[in-house]
Scaffold this motif. Structure first.
Motif, PDB file in Angstrom:
ATOM      1  N   ALA A  47       0.817  -1.213  -0.061  1.00 45.49           N
ATOM      2  CA  ALA A  47       0.095  -0.301  -0.003  1.00 45.49           C
ATOM      3  C   ALA A  47       0.774   1.304  -0.037  1.00 45.49           C
ATOM      4  N   LYS A  48       1.929   1.194   0.796  1.00 47.99           N
ATOM      5  CA  LYS A  48       2.676   2.415   0.861  1.00 47.99           C
ATOM      6  C   LYS A  48       3.449   2.527  -0.599  1.00 47.99           C
ATOM      7  N   LEU A  49       3.749   1.550  -1.247  1.00 49.70           N
ATOM      8  CA  LEU A  49       4.593   1.792  -2.545  1.00 49.70           C
ATOM      9  C   LEU A  49       3.449   2.221  -3.627  1.00 49.70           C
ATOM     10  N   TYR A  50       2.374   1.691  -3.644  1.00 55.27           N
ATOM     11  CA  TYR A  50       1.315   2.052  -4.389  1.00 55.27           C
ATOM     12  C   TYR A  50       0.979   3.651  -4.221  1.00 55.27           C
ATOM     13  N   ASN A  51       0.601   3.981  -3.155  1.00 53.23           N
ATOM     14  CA  ASN A  51       0.540   5.385  -2.813  1.00 53.23           C
ATOM     15  C   ASN A  51       1.489   6.283  -3.181  1.00 53.23           C
ATOM     16  N   LYS A  52       2.582   5.761  -3.062  1.00 46.47           N
ATOM     17  CA  LYS A  52       3.905   6.736  -3.514  1.00 46.47           C
ATOM     18  C   LYS A  52       3.922   6.648  -4.751  1.00 46.47           C
ATOM     19  N   MET A  53       3.466   5.730  -5.771  1.00 49.35           N
ATOM     20  CA  MET A  53       3.558   5.801  -7.193  1.00 49.35           C
ATOM     21  C   MET A  53       2.546   6.550  -7.624  1.00 49.35           C
ATOM     22  N   ARG A  54       1.373   6.595  -6.920  1.00 50.89           N
ATOM     23  CA  ARG A  54       0.158   7.425  -7.480  1.00 50.89           C
ATOM     24  C   ARG A  54       0.506   8.787  -7.000  1.00 50.89           C
ATOM     25  N   TYR A  55       1.132   9.195  -5.947  1.00 51.99           N
ATOM     26  CA  TYR A  55       1.383  10.437  -5.631  1.00 51.99           C
ATOM     27  C   TYR A  55       2.286  11.026  -6.600  1.00 51.99           C
ATOM     28  N   ARG A  56       3.286  10.252  -7.284  1.00 53.06           N
ATOM     29  CA  ARG A  56       4.474  10.587  -8.426  1.00 53.06           C
ATOM     30  C   ARG A  56       3.602  10.878  -9.554  1.00 53.06           C
ATOM     31  N   GLU A  57       2.681  10.206  -9.688  1.00 50.05           N
ATOM     32  CA  GLU A  57       2.030  10.298 -11.123  1.00 50.05           C
ATOM     33  C   GLU A  57       0.948  11.501 -11.103  1.00 50.05           C
ATOM     34  N   LYS A  58       0.328  11.677 -10.118  1.00 56.04           N
ATOM     35  CA  LYS A  58      -0.637  12.796  -9.836  1.00 56.04           C
ATOM     36  C   LYS A  58       0.194  14.178  -9.876  1.00 56.04           C
ATOM     37  N   ALA A  59       1.544  14.177  -9.330  1.00 58.53           N
ATOM     38  CA  ALA A  59       2.187  15.450  -9.139  1.00 58.53           C
ATOM     39  C   ALA A  59       2.617  15.592 -10.678  1.00 58.53           C
ATOM     40  N   GLU A  60       3.293  14.704 -11.410  1.00 60.29           N
ATOM     41  CA  GLU A  60       3.497  14.884 -12.859  1.00 60.29           C
ATOM     42  C   GLU A  60       2.387  15.306 -13.733  1.00 60.29           C
ATOM     43  N   MET A  61       1.079  14.714 -13.235  1.00 62.14           N
ATOM     44  CA  MET A  61      -0.197  15.232 -14.116  1.00 62.14           C
ATOM     45  C   MET A  61      -0.266  16.640 -13.860  1.00 62.14           C
ATOM     46  N   ARG A  62      -0.242  17.110 -12.496  1.00 64.63           N
ATOM     47  CA  ARG A  62      -0.602  18.588 -12.240  1.00 64.63           C
ATOM     48  C   ARG A  62       0.763  19.197 -12.833  1.00 64.63           C
ATOM     49  N   LYS A  63       1.830  19.089 -13.113  1.00 65.88           N
ATOM     50  CA  LYS A  63       3.055  19.946 -13.893  1.00 65.88           C
ATOM     51  C   LYS A  63       2.613  19.854 -15.342  1.00 65.88           C
ATOM     52  N   THR A  64       1.979  18.776 -15.928  1.00 64.82           N
ATOM     53  CA  THR A  64       1.534  18.723 -17.385  1.00 64.82           C
ATOM     54  C   THR A  64       0.505  19.834 -17.782  1.00 64.82           C
ATOM     55  N   MET A  65      -0.565  19.699 -16.666  1.00 65.98           N
ATOM     56  CA  MET A  65      -1.790  20.463 -16.901  1.00 65.98           C
ATOM     57  C   MET A  65      -1.234  21.931 -16.679  1.00 65.98           C
ATOM     58  N   ALA A  66      -0.186  22.188 -15.826  1.00 65.38           N
ATOM     59  CA  ALA A  66       0.212  23.676 -15.609  1.00 65.38           C
ATOM     60  C   ALA A  66       0.980  24.091 -16.736  1.00 65.38           C
ATOM     61  N   MET A  67       1.609  23.169 -17.428  1.00 63.19           N
ATOM     62  CA  MET A  67       2.359  23.718 -18.701  1.00 63.19           C
ATOM     63  C   MET A  67       1.415  23.761 -19.896  1.00 63.19           C
ATOM     64  N   HIS A  68       0.333  23.011 -20.147  1.00 63.70           N
ATOM     65  CA  HIS A  68      -0.555  23.212 -21.081  1.00 63.70           C
ATOM     66  C   HIS A  68      -1.314  24.570 -20.917  1.00 63.70           C
ATOM     67  N   GLU A  69      -1.687  24.903 -19.630  1.00 62.13           N
ATOM     68  CA  GLU A  69      -2.289  26.093 -19.357  1.00 62.13           C
ATOM     69  C   GLU A  69      -1.567  27.438 -19.580  1.00 62.13           C
ATOM     70  N   GLU A  70      -0.237  27.229 -19.657  1.00 63.86           N
ATOM     71  CA  GLU A  70       0.406  28.412 -19.860  1.00 63.86           C
ATOM     72  C   GLU A  70       0.450  28.758 -21.306  1.00 63.86           C
ATOM     73  N   ARG A  71       0.397  29.923 -21.633  1.00 66.46           N
ATOM     74  CA  ARG A  71       0.251  30.431 -22.945  1.00 66.46           C
ATOM     75  C   ARG A  71       1.153  31.821 -22.922  1.00 66.46           C
ATOM     76  N   GLU A  72       1.569  32.049 -24.320  1.00 62.11           N
ATOM     77  CA  GLU A  72       2.218  33.606 -24.270  1.00 62.11           C
ATOM     78  C   GLU A  72       1.036  34.536 -24.561  1.00 62.11           C
ATOM     79  N   ASN A  73       1.056  35.523 -23.975  1.00 59.61           N
ATOM     80  CA  ASN A  73       0.013  36.433 -24.474  1.00 59.61           C
ATOM     81  C   ASN A  73       0.816  38.017 -24.513  1.00 59.61           C
ATOM     82  N   LYS A  74       0.051  38.546 -25.884  1.00 57.93           N
ATOM     83  CA  LYS A  74       0.703  39.683 -26.310  1.00 57.93           C
ATOM     84  C   LYS A  74      -0.452  40.703 -26.030  1.00 57.93           C
TER      85      LYS A  74
END
Length: 261
Positions: A47-74
């Motif tokens: 359970a500890k290993l599985y929760n650690k893996m899921r935490y890593r996945e969710k953190a990576e997903m949040r970073k990816t979403m933040a990158m997609h949300e960024e855009r250049e505004n003129k």
């Protein structure tokens, strides 16, 4: 041929099923259920290993979403243009500043989802399981205690049929089922008795929502066809509108609600 590529070789020779993509899509759509069941069953070090893996996945997903949300505004500068000639290669950049901004579409959607309705009762007292359910003992010697009887008023649809007693975990007594609500229209200052279509949200628990429990603060959908034709924002006719229960149906014996306009 390597021994572990027999599936790929079979696909190359015979092709795939006609519904292979649809089956794969459905399998991916069910994946969150399988993961949820696995997370509930696993325990100990796994359970500890599985929760650690899921935490890593969710953190990576949040970073990816933040990158997609960024855009250049003129946007143009509001300062006065400097005097003097500007080189030709700077003409296209004249009066423009670049700034990285976050797209507000996701945040706006979350706000709309959270504050979708201006409810009359924003905060209600949560109903505990002890108040909601009564333990029903079953079996030859009354040893089994896995069944629960709902002690609060509930709503069930017209096509509702009870499960076989062997499989029925939650029992909703027919004497506590309610089909209509006294709905007050805030603008018309009038009250109408309208049929309930479904329970949209019970603030106490998602389980109570699925059981259709009618408690104070619950959001229900009522049939407003008796009030006349109503046109929604999309231009379509709306027969169901949302209302919030303002009384305690268990004490009053009726459902009083306010229409969310």
């Amino acid at each position: 041929m390597p021994q572990n590529e027999h599936i790929e070789e079979h696909v190359r020779r015979h092709g795939r099923r006609f519904d292979a993509l649809e089956r794969e899509r459905k399998r991916e759509a069910r994946e969150h259920r399988r993961r949820s069941q696995h997370a509930q069953k696993v325990h100990g070090l796994r359970a500890k290993l599985y929760n650690k893996m899921r935490y890593r996945e969710k953190a990576e997903m949040r970073k990816t979403m933040a990158m997609h949300e960024e855009r250049e505004n003129k946007h143009a500068r509001e300062e006065d243009v400097e005097k003097g000639a500007v080189p030709a290669y700077l003409l296209d950049r004249e009066g423009v500043t670049r700034a990285k901004v976050l797209s507000n579409s996701v945040k706006q959607k979350r706000k709309e989802k959270a504050g979708k309705w201006a409810v009359p009762i924003p905060k209600v007292r949560p109903v505990s399981d002890e108040e909601m359910f009564r333990v029903l003992r079953t079996g030859l010697r009354k040893k089994k205690q896995w069944k629960r009887v709902v002690t609060q008023p509930t709503f069930v649809g017209d096509a509702f049929t009870r499960k076989a007693p062997k499989y029925e975990r939650f029992i909703r007594p027919s004497g506590l089922r309610m089909r209509k609500a006294n709905v007050t229209h805030p603008e018309l200052q009038a009250t109408f008795q309208l049929p309930i279509l479904r329970v949209v949200k019970n603030p106490s628990s998602a389980l109570y929502t699925s059981l259709g429990v009618l408690s104070k603060g619950s959001i229900v959908e009522v049939d407003v066809s008796e009030l006349g034709q109503t046109v929604g924002s999309s231009g379509k006719l709306v027969w169901g509108k949302l209302a919030q229960i303002t009384n305690n149906p268990a004490l009053d014996g009726c459902v009083n609600a306010v229409l969310l306009v």
